[in-house]
Design an enzyme around this catalytic site. Structure first.
Site, mmCIF file in Angstrom:
data_model
loop_
_atom_site.group_PDB
_atom_site.id
_atom_site.type_symbol
_atom_site.label_atom_id
_atom_site.label_comp_id
_atom_site.label_asym_id
_atom_site.label_seq_id
_atom_site.Cartn_x
_atom_site.Cartn_y
_atom_site.Cartn_z
ATOM 1 N N HIS A 140 -44.380 -7.062 11.333
ATOM 2 C CA HIS A 140 -45.152 -5.811 11.320
ATOM 3 C C HIS A 140 -44.921 -5.056 12.624
ATOM 4 O O HIS A 140 -44.925 -5.672 13.692
ATOM 5 C CB HIS A 140 -46.657 -6.117 11.186
ATOM 6 N N THR A 177 -9.521 3.888 -0.954
ATOM 7 C CA THR A 177 -10.483 4.992 -1.096
ATOM 8 C C THR A 177 -11.646 4.795 -0.141
ATOM 9 O O THR A 177 -12.046 5.700 0.594
ATOM 10 C CB THR A 177 -11.045 5.002 -2.547
ATOM 11 N N HIS A 233 -18.324 -3.204 -2.660
ATOM 12 C CA HIS A 233 -18.716 -4.617 -2.527
ATOM 13 C C HIS A 233 -18.454 -5.397 -3.806
ATOM 14 O O HIS A 233 -18.223 -6.607 -3.754
ATOM 15 C CB HIS A 233 -20.181 -4.750 -2.076
ATOM 16 N N GLU A 251 0.856 -1.198 0.000
ATOM 17 C CA GLU A 251 0.000 0.000 0.000
ATOM 18 C C GLU A 251 0.889 1.245 0.000
ATOM 19 O O GLU A 251 1.800 1.357 0.802
ATOM 20 C CB GLU A 251 -0.944 -0.014 1.221
ATOM 21 N N GLU A 262 -25.916 19.412 -14.135
ATOM 22 C CA GLU A 262 -25.782 18.040 -14.664
ATOM 23 C C GLU A 262 -25.999 18.041 -16.182
ATOM 24 O O GLU A 262 -26.935 18.642 -16.691
ATOM 25 C CB GLU A 262 -26.796 17.119 -13.948
ATOM 26 N N GLY A 307 -21.638 12.866 -5.637
ATOM 27 C CA GLY A 307 -21.979 14.293 -5.515
ATOM 28 C C GLY A 307 -23.251 14.506 -4.707
ATOM 29 O O GLY A 307 -23.307 15.380 -3.831
HETATM 30 P P1 FAD Z 1 -9.427 1.580 -3.754
HETATM 31 O O1 FAD Z 1 -10.326 1.568 -2.608
HETATM 32 O O2 FAD Z 1 -9.319 2.831 -4.552
HETATM 33 O O3 FAD Z 1 -7.987 1.177 -3.202
HETATM 34 C C1 FAD Z 1 -6.856 1.168 -4.002
HETATM 35 C C2 FAD Z 1 -5.632 1.269 -3.114
HETATM 36 O O4 FAD Z 1 -4.466 0.995 -3.898
HETATM 37 C C3 FAD Z 1 -5.422 2.664 -2.530
HETATM 38 O O5 FAD Z 1 -5.216 2.579 -1.151
HETATM 39 C C4 FAD Z 1 -4.155 3.176 -3.238
HETATM 40 O O6 FAD Z 1 -3.370 4.042 -2.440
HETATM 41 C C5 FAD Z 1 -3.420 1.871 -3.508
HETATM 42 N N1 FAD Z 1 -2.466 1.953 -4.615
HETATM 43 C C6 FAD Z 1 -2.676 2.426 -5.853
HETATM 44 N N2 FAD Z 1 -1.582 2.264 -6.618
HETATM 45 C C7 FAD Z 1 -0.655 1.661 -5.828
HETATM 46 C C8 FAD Z 1 0.669 1.216 -6.045
HETATM 47 N N3 FAD Z 1 1.243 1.326 -7.245
HETATM 48 N N4 FAD Z 1 1.327 0.669 -5.011
HETATM 49 C C9 FAD Z 1 0.745 0.521 -3.791
HETATM 50 N N5 FAD Z 1 -0.511 0.915 -3.538
HETATM 51 C C10 FAD Z 1 -1.211 1.471 -4.555
HETATM 52 N N6 FAD Z 1 -18.643 2.386 -2.853
HETATM 53 C C11 FAD Z 1 -19.605 1.661 -2.266
HETATM 54 O O7 FAD Z 1 -19.762 0.482 -2.570
HETATM 55 N N7 FAD Z 1 -20.442 2.220 -1.324
HETATM 56 C C12 FAD Z 1 -20.343 3.514 -0.962
HETATM 57 O O8 FAD Z 1 -21.092 3.987 -0.118
HETATM 58 C C13 FAD Z 1 -19.330 4.305 -1.559
HETATM 59 N N8 FAD Z 1 -19.176 5.585 -1.211
HETATM 60 C C14 FAD Z 1 -18.179 6.309 -1.764
HETATM 61 C C15 FAD Z 1 -18.039 7.638 -1.390
HETATM 62 C C16 FAD Z 1 -17.032 8.415 -1.917
HETATM 63 C C17 FAD Z 1 -16.886 9.842 -1.481
HETATM 64 C C18 FAD Z 1 -16.122 7.831 -2.843
HETATM 65 C C19 FAD Z 1 -14.992 8.631 -3.418
HETATM 66 C C20 FAD Z 1 -16.251 6.507 -3.231
HETATM 67 C C21 FAD Z 1 -17.286 5.733 -2.706
HETATM 68 N N9 FAD Z 1 -17.470 4.403 -3.074
HETATM 69 C C22 FAD Z 1 -18.479 3.688 -2.517
HETATM 70 C C23 FAD Z 1 -16.607 3.744 -4.076
HETATM 71 C C24 FAD Z 1 -15.563 2.858 -3.388
HETATM 72 O O9 FAD Z 1 -14.782 3.642 -2.522
HETATM 73 C C25 FAD Z 1 -14.688 2.177 -4.413
HETATM 74 O O10 FAD Z 1 -15.487 1.500 -5.344
HETATM 75 C C26 FAD Z 1 -13.757 1.177 -3.755
HETATM 76 O O11 FAD Z 1 -12.928 1.819 -2.820
HETATM 77 C C27 FAD Z 1 -12.898 0.475 -4.791
HETATM 78 O O12 FAD Z 1 -12.061 -0.427 -4.145
HETATM 79 P P2 FAD Z 1 -10.676 -0.874 -4.775
HETATM 80 O O13 FAD Z 1 -10.110 -1.877 -3.828
HETATM 81 O O14 FAD Z 1 -10.844 -1.246 -6.184
HETATM 82 O O15 FAD Z 1 -9.758 0.453 -4.797
#
Ligand code: FAD
Length: 467
Positions: free
Chosen positions: A445, A40, A322, A32, A203, A185
């Site tokens: 209910h 994220t 998820h 990480e 939008e 948003g």
């Molecule tokens: P990420 O969570 O983006 O994790 C990727 C990780 O890889 C990061 O920590 C990054 O630093 C690391 N990384 C990247 N490149 C490298 C590298 N070269 N070496 C080492 N580490 C690296 N989704 C939902 O299902 N429900 C929600 O309620 C929801 N709310 C959201 C609200 C907001 C404000 C935002 C921005 C997103 C939301 N999402 C939600 C979307 C959700 O966060 C993402 O779909 C999810 O985090 C994706 O997971 P991931 O594991 O693919 O990537």
């Protein structure tokens, strides 16, 4: 070090994949680039946004609905600093939990930026400038995404901001201009609208949450208007600028006329772009798609390079935590020689506004386009005793079922707690239930869930009982 599997990225895709690999006896490491795990979702996405949504909802209720409940308050005010501090504490507890899970599952952790030297060698560049090289048989890329921007919008991250900055504001905006009427948003716009901001949504499309069933977008727009949102649909944003504390957003309306909006903050929420920067993909022959920068994978989430998989936001499909988690489990089990399965049709989508919005399966628009004959049954929350008791009567549940077989093809909900209730629809559809099956199951209910049963009854020869 030599591993069976190295996971790059510790978001919900990556850390879940690592846990499942470790459970299956594979020697696993995770890399990480930040100093906390969780990606994220845990750091700047799902969890912090929900923490602020809950806090702002408490304030909004205290200011607007408590009186009707017979609770009177004086000197009610927002302490935004405390709200943000609580959110940070929730994030810390959650990300610490992932560190604990890595330790518990004996997963080696590396903090630094991971990149491919070759197919089996990964370099970790640490914050202190040192490097470490690790060897692996298989790799799972789970590097996620970052906020997308528009080339003509200068993000200064102070007044013109992304979702990341919107989670850490030091004041409640007076007038927040929101570019994009999508999920992220509208959730963050809701936080500040509840705390007193005027929110203007600009939008490009003719509806908000455009990928969901159109009826949900219409209903949500009505509810959010009640919260003080203003909607400028069919508007193409052309630019944004900052002068002192004032932000000006320019756009072209449906008639092609130039219009402008002035506020004190502008949140750019136009989607997210896959993150593959400096990953060394060129060293192993992987290219990214022109649009969205996603890594191409086959049906088994394997890239063009055998043994290198990619999951989550960095590959095609819904950008949801998820979905990333399920893909993480899928790939881990595949690597361990099992035969896992993923049903992409049954990934629920949720919007945590109030009322909440939740969907699974096909929308009416998709069924019409595919020429599938369907029946529709809906039930409004205003006919639910439970919803009247809590004063949450906005919204409805709609069940779409195959016209001949009665199999449920899609369920679309807007209303109180539907983010949790959609799970019942997912289970029903996974087991290929008919609308009548749901109509014949006893629901407690008074609960909001009775509305799902009633909508299913409505889809079954119009048999709803309470409307
Ligand atoms: P990420 O969570 O983006 O994790 C990727 C990780 O890889 C990061 O920590 C990054 O630093 C690391 N990384 C990247 N490149 C490298 C590298 N070269 N070496 C080492 N580490 C690296 N989704 C939902 O299902 N429900 C929600 O309620 C929801 N709310 C959201 C609200 C907001 C404000 C935002 C921005 C997103 C939301 N999402 C939600 C979307 C959700 O966060 C993402 O779909 C999810 O985090 C994706 O997971 P991931 O594991 O693919 O990537």
């Amino acid at each position: 070090m030599k591993y069976d599997v190295v996971v790059i990225g510790s978001g919900p895709g990556g850390y879940v994949a690592a846990i499942r690999c470790a459970q299956l006896g594979l020697k696993t490491a995770i890399i990480e680039r930040y100093n906390t795990f969780g990606g994220t979702c845990l750091n700047v996405g799902c969890i912090p946004s929900k923490a602020l949504l809950d806090s702002s909802e408490h304030y909004h209720n205290a200011a607007h609905t408590f009186k009707t409940h017979g609770i009177e308050l004086s000197n009610l005010k927002v302490n935004l600093e405390q709200m943000i501090n609580r959110k940070n504490e929730v994030v810390k507890q959650t990300t610490d939990g992932i560190t604990f899970l890595m330790k518990k599952n004996k997963i080696d952790t590396y903090y630094g930026h991971g990149s491919f030297v070759n197919k089996n060698t990964i370099k970790v560049a640490k914050a202190d400038g040192t490097e470490q090289v690790i060897e692996t048989a298989k790799t799972i890329i789970a590097t996620g995404s970052k906020p997308a921007s528009l080339p003509f919008i200068p993000l200064d991250k102070k007044r013109i901001i992304t979702s990341t900055e919107a989670l850490n504001l030091t004041e409640v905006p007076k007038h927040l201009i929101l570019i994009g009427g999508g999920v992220i948003g509208l959730e963050l716009g809701s936080v500040y609208a509840r705390l007193g901001a005027k929110v203007t949504v600009v939008e490009y499309m003719n509806s908000i949450i455009p990928t969901m069933d159109k009826e949900l977008g219409k209903q949500l727009q009505r509810s959010l208007k009640g919260l003080g949102f203003e909607f400028m649909l069919n508007h193409k944003v052309t630019g944004a600028s900052v002068k002192g504390k004032e932000v000006t957003v320019t756009a072209e309306n449906a008639k092609g006329e130039a219009v402008e909006f002035k506020g004190d903050y502008c949140l750019v929420a136009v989607g997210r772009t896959a993150y593959t920067e400096n990953l060394g993909l060129e060293n192993i022959g992987i290219t990214v798609e022109e649009r969205g920068k996603k890594i191409a994978v086959n049906d088994h989430l394997e890239t063009v390079v055998p043994g290198i998989y990619a999951i989550g936001d960095v590959v095609r499909g819904a950008m949801l935590a998820h979905k990333a988690e399920e893909e993480g489990v899928y790939v881990a089990e595949l690597i361990a020689g099992q035969k896992p399965h993923m049903n992409y049709n049954l990934i629920p989508g949720v919007v945590y506004t109030w009322p909440e919005v939740a969907s699974v399966g096909k929308t009416e628009e998709e069924l019409k386009e595919a020429g599938i004959k369907y029946k529709s049954g809906s039930f409004p929350f205003k006919a639910s005793g439970r919803a009247r008791a809590s004063m949450d009567t906005d919204g409805l549940i709609k069940v779409l079922a195959d016209a001949e077989t009665d199999e449920i093809l899609g369920v679309h909900m807007i209303g109180p707690r539907v983010a949790d209730m959609i799970a019942e629809a997912v289970v029903a559809m996974e087991f290929r239930a008919s609308a009548e099956d749901i109509g014949r199951i006893c629901h407690a209910h008074p609960t909001y869930t009775e509305s799902f049963k009633e909508a299913a009854l409505a889809a079954t020869a119009n048999r709803a009982l309470h409307i």
